[in-house]
Design a protein around this motif. Structure first.
Motif, PDB file in Angstrom:
ATOM      1  N   VAL A 466       0.841  -1.191   0.000  1.00  0.00           N
ATOM      2  CA  VAL A 466       0.000   0.000   0.000  1.00  0.00           C
ATOM      3  C   VAL A 466       0.878   1.243   0.000  1.00  0.00           C
ATOM      4  N   LYS A 467       0.571   2.190  -0.880  1.00  0.00           N
ATOM      5  CA  LYS A 467       1.275   3.467  -0.892  1.00  0.00           C
ATOM      6  C   LYS A 467       0.251   4.588  -1.032  1.00  0.00           C
ATOM      7  N   ARG A 468       0.595   5.743  -0.461  1.00  0.00           N
ATOM      8  CA  ARG A 468      -0.307   6.887  -0.459  1.00  0.00           C
ATOM      9  C   ARG A 468       0.387   8.085  -1.103  1.00  0.00           C
ATOM     10  N   TYR A 469      -0.396   8.835  -1.881  1.00  0.00           N
ATOM     11  CA  TYR A 469       0.130  10.017  -2.572  1.00  0.00           C
ATOM     12  C   TYR A 469      -0.878  11.161  -2.463  1.00  0.00           C
ATOM     13  N   ALA A 470      -0.345  12.372  -2.463  1.00  0.00           N
ATOM     14  CA  ALA A 470      -1.185  13.564  -2.552  1.00  0.00           C
ATOM     15  C   ALA A 470      -1.117  14.062  -3.992  1.00  0.00           C
ATOM     16  N   LEU A 532       3.370  10.342   0.390  1.00  0.00           N
ATOM     17  CA  LEU A 532       3.015  10.590   1.791  1.00  0.00           C
ATOM     18  C   LEU A 532       3.627   9.513   2.677  1.00  0.00           C
ATOM     19  N   PRO A 533       4.054   9.891   3.868  1.00  0.00           N
ATOM     20  CA  PRO A 533       4.637   8.889   4.764  1.00  0.00           C
ATOM     21  C   PRO A 533       3.585   7.900   5.243  1.00  0.00           C
ATOM     22  N   ARG A 534       4.040   6.722   5.557  1.00  0.00           N
ATOM     23  CA  ARG A 534       3.100   5.695   6.028  1.00  0.00           C
ATOM     24  C   ARG A 534       2.493   6.086   7.365  1.00  0.00           C
ATOM     25  N   PHE A 535       3.316   6.721   8.215  1.00  0.00           N
ATOM     26  CA  PHE A 535       2.846   7.172   9.527  1.00  0.00           C
ATOM     27  C   PHE A 535       3.086   8.682   9.619  1.00  0.00           C
ATOM     28  N   PRO A 536       2.046   9.512   9.401  1.00  0.00           N
ATOM     29  CA  PRO A 536       2.214  10.968   9.422  1.00  0.00           C
ATOM     30  C   PRO A 536       2.745  11.465  10.757  1.00  0.00           C
TER      31      PRO A 536
END
Length: 617
Positions: A466-470, A532-536
């Protein structure tokens, strides 16, 4: 004979003049502020002179230091470019008094026309110079800097109650940009077309009127897209515009390049001003007439005569200004590293930046001008839109997507645009539509980059990565799997996944994604993402109601009497940031209580810095 030219300017226009100097075999001298010590125009010149000064934004307004630099560097001529001191008669006189050639109009002509109030009087147009006389019946009105240009010091006022505040803001901007805070007020004509005529005059009595230009697509009264010739004008109106422009030049014994600007409404031409300098949009005239206006400026300054008649116009040219700004966020200027900027072959690109340069906070956010020339308007517009769409622009947010959509808008392609274009269409033109496959392509490229080190092995192969992006202010989460057969993702076929390129297939159609990575910033074709970091980090979160700086800048004004604990109304101005010589108003997002105001007068802030906190009622 001119042998060495100092350009009393910076950035794109300095590089543009240097290009002609090199073609002429003329040596070049640059001047620079401390902020521009490594700028492209500084690096390109044969010699460069530092202009001392504590405020980089004001450095290029020091005419005495520029003249001294020209003498010290052995220059025999000075070209002013546009903006800064280009329409300053005292500077022109100082250049001449130092025994140097001034590549511009006579100081007397500058004095007659550079002040918009005096220019209007000369052309028989009387502005409402006394703001105290403005009534409700006069609205809307335009507050305008007398010595200005480029939209600085300009404000449209639709409510009488706003007039005093807008006069104050206009004077502040005009002083910062031109060293002259004089402003005047005139009627504001809604939805007219901004049309101008390029003139060129020699010292032997010949004046050329070089076609027309339409510059109606504007934001903050600054031009965004320009073209030549202006579409849809009748032959009679075109002839009238030419006659008025030539009359303006002859009225002040003009010599050199200049532009006479008009607002065209209801088939009538209304004189606006005469710019006694080269215009930003001069390349479209060069393309249509097959000339080099800077070279002609040199020839005129050396005393040569023009031909009796100008060359014939051929085809159509369109120019788009590429800005480091976010149109969807109030045109907020952007800063940072410009990693890469290229356009397809066949497009003229005038710029003051190259790959790896930093875009700072002190000057105009224009990155480049892209120009297309073709036999017809439709071909030129199509060519420019396609080239901008395929351009590689890696760095801060730009107005590239806005330009492409504007060029393809039916109102523009049909030639029915006016100065209210963005007032009507900005929301639709900036509606975010990022490529839905861009986040997945970024994730797969990242996975391919690290596959050699980690092998893609997982202890629980049933669980996806899983990866997150803005993307454009919205968060996107993507999932993919490492398998024995390589990378896979639901709903698409991964044809190829490498660190720099990903090929995906959906419904039998293959699409290629080129990937470039700069820290946590990733460019997938024309879509920019932030990983985005995995843990903000919880320490970076702000309380509700926080007002953050939309750009780096300086707090130049705080609302009178504003203190912590005060009650504020939604939309009420709280403070003003100056960035890139423009003021940006920061307003209360809701009605409530001001619980914090850490941004004091004179404070320099970075983008994202906390300016104020308004606690909602």
């Amino acid at each position: 004979m001119i042998t060495s030219v100092l350009v009393a300017n910076r950035g794109e226009i300095a590089c543009r003049v240097f290009r002609t100097c090199r073609a002429w075999g003329v040596r070049t001298v640059a001047v620079h502020s401390d902020a521009d010590a490594n700028a492209l125009h500084t690096r390109e010149a044969d010699a460069a002179v530092r202009l001392p000064g504590a405020a980089p934004a004001d450095t290029y307004l020091r005419g005495d230091l520029i003249v001294k630099a020209a003498v010290a560097a052995g220059a025999d001529a000075v070209h002013p470019g546009y903006g800064f001191l280009s329409e300053n008669a005292d500077f022109a006189r100082a250049v001449r008094d130092a025994g140097l050639v001034w590549i511009g109009p006579p100081p007397e002509a500058i004095e007659a026309m550079a002040s918009k109030t005096r220019a209007k009087e000369l052309m028989g147009v009387a502005p409402l110079t006394d703001a105290a006389l403005v009534t409700e019946a006069d609205l809307p009105v335009l507050v305008k800097a007398a010595a200005g240009g480029g939209g600085r010091g300009m404000r449209v006022v639709r409510r009488l109650a706003d007039l005093d505040a807008e006069l104050t803001a206009a004077r502040a901007e005009a002083t910062s940009a031109f060293g002259d805070g004089e402003v005047f007020v005139e009627p504001y004509l809604e939805n007219g077309r901004h049309v101008e005529v390029q003139i060129l005059a020699d010292s032997h009595g010949t004046v050329w009127a070089l076609g027309t230009r339409d510059c109606s697509l504007q934001r903050r009264h600054q031009k965004v897209i320009e073209e030549s010739p202006a579409p849809g004008l009748t032959p009679g109106l075109t002839a009238e515009l030419h006659d008025l422009a030539v009359r303006a030049a002859r009225a002040v014994d003009y010599v050199g390049a200049g532009t006479v600007e008009f607002l065209v409404a209801d088939g009538r031409a209304h004189f606006l001003e005469m710019n006694t300098r080269l215009q930003v949009e001069h390349p479209v005239t060069e393309a249509v007439f097959g000339i080099d206006l800077v070279a002609l400026q040199f020839r005129i300054a050396e005393g040569h005569a023009l031909e009796a008649d100008p060359p014939r116009a051929r085809g159509h040219a369109v120019e788009a200004r590429l800005y480091a700004e976010d149109p969807a966020s109030g045109w907020a200027p952007q800063t940072g590293r410009l990693h890469r900027l290229t356009v397809p072959d066949g497009i003229r690109l005038d710029t003051g930046y190259t790959d790896g340069d930093d875009i700072g906070v002190h000057y105009d956010p224009m990155l480049a001008k892209a120009v297309a020339h073709a036999p017809t308007r439709a071909e030129a517009v199509r060519r420019l839109a396609g080239a901008l769409e395929r351009a590689v622009i890696h760095g801060p947010v730009t107005n590239r997507d806005l330009l492409v959509r504007s060029l393809r808008h039916a109102e523009f392609t049909s030639g029915r645009m006016d100065t209210g274009f963005y007032d009507r269409h900005l929301a639709d033109l900036t509606r975010s539509a990022p490529d839905p496959l861009a986040p997945l392509a970024a994730a797969l490229a990242d996975a391919a980059t690290h596959a050699g080190r980690f092998g893609g092995w997982r202890n629980l192969p049933s669980q996806p990565q899983v990866k997150r992006y803005a993307v454009a202010g919205e968060e996107h989460e993507v999932r993919y799997h490492h398998t024995r057969d390589g990378l896979t993702a639901e709903g698409v076929h991964v044809v190829h996944a490498g660190p720099d390129r990903v090929v995906l297939e959906t419904d039998g159609v293959q699409r290629r994604f080129d990937i470039a990575r700069y820290g946590d910033r990733i460019h997938v074709n024309t879509t920019a993402l932030t990983a985005l970091p995995r843990f903000p980090d919880p320490t970076t979160q702000h309380v509700p109601g926080s007002l953050l700086a939309p750009m780096p800048g300086t707090v130049v004004r705080v609302a009178e009497g504003l203190t912590e604990g005060a009650t504020v109304q939604a939309g009420q101005p709280l403070l003003w940031l100056e960035a890139m010589k423009m003021e940006h108003r920061i307003t209360a997002p809701v009605t409530g209580r001001l619980t914090a105001l850490p941004a004091g007068l004179g404070r320099q802030v970075e983008m994202g810095a906390l300016l104020a906190v308004v606690e909602s009622d």
